[in-house]
Design a protein around this motif. Structure first.
Motif, PDB file in Angstrom:
ATOM      1  N   LEU A   1      16.659 -16.606  21.736  1.00 50.38           N
ATOM      2  CA  LEU A   1      15.993 -17.911  21.620  1.00 50.38           C
ATOM      3  C   LEU A   1      17.031 -18.921  21.169  1.00 50.38           C
ATOM      4  O   LEU A   1      17.484 -18.892  20.018  1.00 50.38           O
ATOM      5  CB  LEU A   1      14.845 -17.835  20.622  1.00 50.38           C
ATOM      6  N   VAL A   2      17.407 -19.832  22.062  1.00 53.81           N
ATOM      7  CA  VAL A   2      18.549 -20.706  21.773  1.00 53.81           C
ATOM      8  C   VAL A   2      18.210 -22.193  21.851  1.00 53.81           C
ATOM      9  O   VAL A   2      19.102 -23.035  21.701  1.00 53.81           O
ATOM     10  CB  VAL A   2      19.728 -20.399  22.729  1.00 53.81           C
ATOM     11  N   SER A   3      16.945 -22.541  22.062  1.00 48.49           N
ATOM     12  CA  SER A   3      16.609 -23.959  22.155  1.00 48.49           C
ATOM     13  C   SER A   3      15.209 -24.202  21.604  1.00 48.49           C
ATOM     14  O   SER A   3      14.460 -23.265  21.321  1.00 48.49           O
ATOM     15  CB  SER A   3      16.696 -24.434  23.612  1.00 48.49           C
ATOM     16  N   GLY A   4      14.897 -25.488  21.467  1.00 49.91           N
ATOM     17  CA  GLY A   4      13.591 -25.881  20.946  1.00 49.91           C
ATOM     18  C   GLY A   4      13.628 -26.124  19.455  1.00 49.91           C
ATOM     19  O   GLY A   4      14.672 -25.988  18.806  1.00 49.91           O
ATOM     20  N   PRO A   5      12.495 -26.508  18.876  1.00 51.72           N
ATOM     21  CA  PRO A   5      12.446 -26.736  17.438  1.00 51.72           C
ATOM     22  C   PRO A   5      12.524 -25.426  16.676  1.00 51.72           C
ATOM     23  O   PRO A   5      12.038 -24.393  17.149  1.00 51.72           O
ATOM     24  CB  PRO A   5      11.083 -27.410  17.228  1.00 51.72           C
ATOM     25  N   ASP A   6      13.161 -25.458  15.524  1.00 52.54           N
ATOM     26  CA  ASP A   6      13.164 -24.265  14.688  1.00 52.54           C
ATOM     27  C   ASP A   6      11.868 -24.210  13.893  1.00 52.54           C
ATOM     28  O   ASP A   6      11.096 -25.175  13.863  1.00 52.54           O
ATOM     29  CB  ASP A   6      14.388 -24.235  13.771  1.00 52.54           C
ATOM     30  N   VAL A   7      11.633 -23.087  13.240  1.00 54.70           N
ATOM     31  CA  VAL A   7      10.355 -22.856  12.563  1.00 54.70           C
ATOM     32  C   VAL A   7      10.609 -22.339  11.155  1.00 54.70           C
ATOM     33  O   VAL A   7      11.491 -21.496  10.937  1.00 54.70           O
ATOM     34  CB  VAL A   7       9.495 -21.838  13.339  1.00 54.70           C
ATOM     35  N   ILE A   8       9.840 -22.854  10.198  1.00 60.80           N
ATOM     36  CA  ILE A   8       9.852 -22.369   8.817  1.00 60.80           C
ATOM     37  C   ILE A   8       8.452 -21.865   8.490  1.00 60.80           C
ATOM     38  O   ILE A   8       7.463 -22.561   8.735  1.00 60.80           O
ATOM     39  CB  ILE A   8      10.266 -23.478   7.834  1.00 60.80           C
ATOM     40  N   ASP A   9       8.376 -20.684   7.956  1.00 64.01           N
ATOM     41  CA  ASP A   9       7.093 -20.102   7.573  1.00 64.01           C
ATOM     42  C   ASP A   9       6.600 -20.772   6.288  1.00 64.01           C
ATOM     43  O   ASP A   9       7.260 -20.671   5.248  1.00 64.01           O
ATOM     44  CB  ASP A   9       7.267 -18.598   7.343  1.00 64.01           C
ATOM     45  N   PRO A  10       5.464 -21.467   6.302  1.00 65.17           N
ATOM     46  CA  PRO A  10       4.999 -22.150   5.089  1.00 65.17           C
ATOM     47  C   PRO A  10       4.740 -21.200   3.930  1.00 65.17           C
ATOM     48  O   PRO A  10       4.858 -21.601   2.760  1.00 65.17           O
ATOM     49  CB  PRO A  10       3.721 -22.852   5.540  1.00 65.17           C
ATOM     50  N   GLU A  11       4.410 -19.929   4.212  1.00 63.86           N
ATOM     51  CA  GLU A  11       4.186 -18.976   3.128  1.00 63.86           C
ATOM     52  C   GLU A  11       5.485 -18.697   2.377  1.00 63.86           C
ATOM     53  O   GLU A  11       5.470 -18.524   1.154  1.00 63.86           O
ATOM     54  CB  GLU A  11       3.606 -17.677   3.681  1.00 63.86           C
ATOM     55  N   ARG A  12       6.596 -18.694   3.097  1.00 63.26           N
ATOM     56  CA  ARG A  12       7.885 -18.504   2.423  1.00 63.26           C
ATOM     57  C   ARG A  12       8.234 -19.738   1.592  1.00 63.26           C
ATOM     58  O   ARG A  12       8.808 -19.621   0.507  1.00 63.26           O
ATOM     59  CB  ARG A  12       8.975 -18.203   3.448  1.00 63.26           C
ATOM     60  N   THR A  13       7.896 -20.912   2.097  1.00 59.14           N
ATOM     61  CA  THR A  13       8.121 -22.135   1.315  1.00 59.14           C
ATOM     62  C   THR A  13       7.302 -22.111   0.036  1.00 59.14           C
ATOM     63  O   THR A  13       7.815 -22.401  -1.060  1.00 59.14           O
ATOM     64  CB  THR A  13       7.759 -23.382   2.144  1.00 59.14           C
ATOM     65  N   LEU A  14       6.041 -21.761   0.146  1.00 58.96           N
ATOM     66  CA  LEU A  14       5.169 -21.710  -1.032  1.00 58.96           C
ATOM     67  C   LEU A  14       5.657 -20.677  -2.043  1.00 58.96           C
ATOM     68  O   LEU A  14       5.659 -20.934  -3.261  1.00 58.96           O
ATOM     69  CB  LEU A  14       3.730 -21.398  -0.607  1.00 58.96           C
ATOM     70  N   SER A  15       6.075 -19.518  -1.568  1.00 62.43           N
ATOM     71  CA  SER A  15       6.580 -18.489  -2.470  1.00 62.43           C
ATOM     72  C   SER A  15       7.830 -18.956  -3.205  1.00 62.43           C
ATOM     73  O   SER A  15       7.983 -18.746  -4.416  1.00 62.43           O
ATOM     74  CB  SER A  15       6.881 -17.213  -1.673  1.00 62.43           C
ATOM     75  N   ALA A  16       8.718 -19.621  -2.472  1.00 68.68           N
ATOM     76  CA  ALA A  16       9.947 -20.116  -3.092  1.00 68.68           C
ATOM     77  C   ALA A  16       9.656 -21.247  -4.078  1.00 68.68           C
ATOM     78  O   ALA A  16      10.301 -21.347  -5.125  1.00 68.68           O
ATOM     79  CB  ALA A  16      10.927 -20.578  -2.026  1.00 68.68           C
ATOM     80  N   LEU A  17       8.679 -22.102  -3.763  1.00 69.55           N
ATOM     81  CA  LEU A  17       8.302 -23.163  -4.712  1.00 69.55           C
ATOM     82  C   LEU A  17       7.747 -22.574  -6.002  1.00 69.55           C
ATOM     83  O   LEU A  17       7.959 -23.123  -7.096  1.00 69.55           O
ATOM     84  CB  LEU A  17       7.287 -24.103  -4.070  1.00 69.55           C
ATOM     85  N   GLU A  18       7.035 -21.469  -5.898  1.00 69.42           N
ATOM     86  CA  GLU A  18       6.531 -20.792  -7.089  1.00 69.42           C
ATOM     87  C   GLU A  18       7.693 -20.305  -7.962  1.00 69.42           C
ATOM     88  O   GLU A  18       7.683 -20.475  -9.188  1.00 69.42           O
ATOM     89  CB  GLU A  18       5.644 -19.612  -6.693  1.00 69.42           C
ATOM     90  N   ALA A  19       8.693 -19.709  -7.323  1.00 71.54           N
ATOM     91  CA  ALA A  19       9.868 -19.258  -8.060  1.00 71.54           C
ATOM     92  C   ALA A  19      10.639 -20.439  -8.650  1.00 71.54           C
ATOM     93  O   ALA A  19      11.146 -20.375  -9.774  1.00 71.54           O
ATOM     94  CB  ALA A  19      10.771 -18.434  -7.146  1.00 71.54           C
ATOM     95  N   PHE A  20      10.726 -21.518  -7.886  1.00 77.17           N
ATOM     96  CA  PHE A  20      11.377 -22.756  -8.341  1.00 77.17           C
ATOM     97  C   PHE A  20      10.687 -23.263  -9.607  1.00 77.17           C
ATOM     98  O   PHE A  20      11.341 -23.602 -10.603  1.00 77.17           O
ATOM     99  CB  PHE A  20      11.276 -23.780  -7.212  1.00 77.17           C
ATOM    100  N   ALA A  21       9.362 -23.308  -9.579  1.00 73.79           N
ATOM    101  CA  ALA A  21       8.601 -23.754 -10.751  1.00 73.79           C
ATOM    102  C   ALA A  21       8.842 -22.835 -11.940  1.00 73.79           C
ATOM    103  O   ALA A  21       8.917 -23.291 -13.093  1.00 73.79           O
ATOM    104  CB  ALA A  21       7.114 -23.812 -10.418  1.00 73.79           C
ATOM    105  N   GLY A  22       8.980 -21.547 -11.669  1.00 67.92           N
ATOM    106  CA  GLY A  22       9.259 -20.611 -12.755  1.00 67.92           C
ATOM    107  C   GLY A  22      10.578 -20.889 -13.440  1.00 67.92           C
ATOM    108  O   GLY A  22      10.692 -20.759 -14.674  1.00 67.92           O
ATOM    109  N   ARG A  23      11.581 -21.298 -12.681  1.00 68.52           N
ATOM    110  CA  ARG A  23      12.876 -21.631 -13.299  1.00 68.52           C
ATOM    111  C   ARG A  23      12.772 -22.913 -14.128  1.00 68.52           C
ATOM    112  O   ARG A  23      13.439 -23.054 -15.151  1.00 68.52           O
ATOM    113  CB  ARG A  23      13.960 -21.786 -12.223  1.00 68.52           C
ATOM    114  N   LEU A  24      11.929 -23.859 -13.690  1.00 69.17           N
ATOM    115  CA  LEU A  24      11.705 -25.053 -14.504  1.00 69.17           C
ATOM    116  C   LEU A  24      11.028 -24.692 -15.819  1.00 69.17           C
ATOM    117  O   LEU A  24      11.394 -25.211 -16.878  1.00 69.17           O
ATOM    118  CB  LEU A  24      10.842 -26.065 -13.741  1.00 69.17           C
ATOM    119  N   ARG A  25      10.027 -23.805 -15.757  1.00 66.51           N
ATOM    120  CA  ARG A  25       9.343 -23.368 -16.982  1.00 66.51           C
ATOM    121  C   ARG A  25      10.341 -22.737 -17.944  1.00 66.51           C
ATOM    122  O   ARG A  25      10.314 -23.001 -19.147  1.00 66.51           O
ATOM    123  CB  ARG A  25       8.249 -22.343 -16.656  1.00 66.51           C
ATOM    124  N   ALA A  26      11.222 -21.893 -17.409  1.00 67.02           N
ATOM    125  CA  ALA A  26      12.206 -21.226 -18.261  1.00 67.02           C
ATOM    126  C   ALA A  26      13.180 -22.228 -18.874  1.00 67.02           C
ATOM    127  O   ALA A  26      13.573 -22.093 -20.043  1.00 67.02           O
ATOM    128  CB  ALA A  26      12.964 -20.178 -17.447  1.00 67.02           C
TER     129      ALA A  26
END
Length: 271
Positions: A72-97
């Motif tokens: 697959l070499v053309s077209g728009p790329d794709v980001i899985d929103p579940e991976r974004t949400l999971s990473a944002l959760e981890a990001f928030a955890g580092r802010l809490r720490a």
């Protein structure tokens, strides 16, 4: 309060995740350049592993949700929103720490036109919670190689967030700064802290060279990255970047506002 479901819907509607504006061609080109250790895409990271194109494609499929099909070499790329949400959760955890430890924090962006507001909201909240937001080496000049040759920039801060401005160019008052992926600004900022004898950051928050440059030097770093930014995900895989959040880093600036609110809520820092 913004629910996880509402943020997922926003990610897709704003094209922060799902099919994004970053093209498959751009992503694959970045993987080729990273495999060749081109400094324009390694962003200050010195990878430990071999990381050829196939390795990078597998990594980005795992961390971002892009297609792992090399055909697959053309077209728009794709980001899985579940991976974004999971990473944002981890990001928030580092802010809490960071708040729990009252550690000094350094913010910096190479995408001020898009991401300045996102980081500034976090900087305001961390400062209010008792963390020192560092602003070292303000006004220091930095020579950065660009496609137009070597340009001289100066380090500046807006609401506690570092960025660079081209020296000697008169800017409108609302001009947020210049676009750069260079790790040199974070190195200059950290050098300024050492020279001043002040506290070093316990956490660096940003994107591109700010995250990779800090992580390479041993500082805990978290940030945002697009599908054509493999360096942050390599740094995460090798343990030098704590969290890399996959999302499109080039949409309208106001589209990142819900992410700020969501992260602060998950970090128990809502104001």
């Amino acid at each position: 309060m913004l629910s996880t479901g509402a943020l997922r819907a926003h990610l897709l509607a704003a094209r922060l995740a799902g099919p994004v504006a970053t093209s498959r061609e751009d992503s694959l080109r970045s993987y080729r350049l990273f495999a060749a250790r081109d400094p324009r895409v390694t962003l200050g990271l010195d990878p430990e592993g071999p990381w050829d194109e196939d390795d990078l494609l597998r990594l980005m499929a795992d961390r971002c949700g892009v297609s792992g099909d090399p055909g697959l070499v053309s077209g728009p790329d794709v980001i899985d929103p579940e991976r974004t949400l999971s990473a944002l959760e981890a990001f928030a955890g580092r802010l809490r720490a960071a708040v729990a430890g009252r550690v000094p924090v350094l913010f910096g962006t190479g995408h001020p036109h898009r991401l300045l507001g996102f980081y500034a909201g976090l900087a305001d909240a961390l400062s209010a919670a008792g963390c020192v937001v560092l602003t070292p080496a303000q006004g220091r000049c930095i020579d950065i190689t660009t496609r137009f040759g070597v340009r001289t920039y100066k380090l500046d801060y807006v609401r506690g967030v570092a960025l660079v401005r081209e020296r000697g160019v008169v800017r409108a008052r609302n001009e947020p700064g210049a676009h750069t992926h260079s790790p040199l600004p974070v190195r200059v900022a950290l050098d300024g802290l050492v020279e001043a004898g002040g506290p070093l950051p316990g956490l660096v928050i940003g994107d591109h060279g700010w995250v990779c440059g800090a992580g390479q030097l041993g500082f805990e770093a978290i940030g945002l990255a697009d599908t054509d930014d493999p360096a942050l995900f390599v740094g995460e895989a090798e343990g030098r970047v704590s969290v890399a959040v996959p999302l499109d880093d080039g949409v309208r600036a106001d589209y990142y506002g819900p992410l700020t609110r969501y992260v602060l809520n998950r970090a128990c820092l809502s104001q």
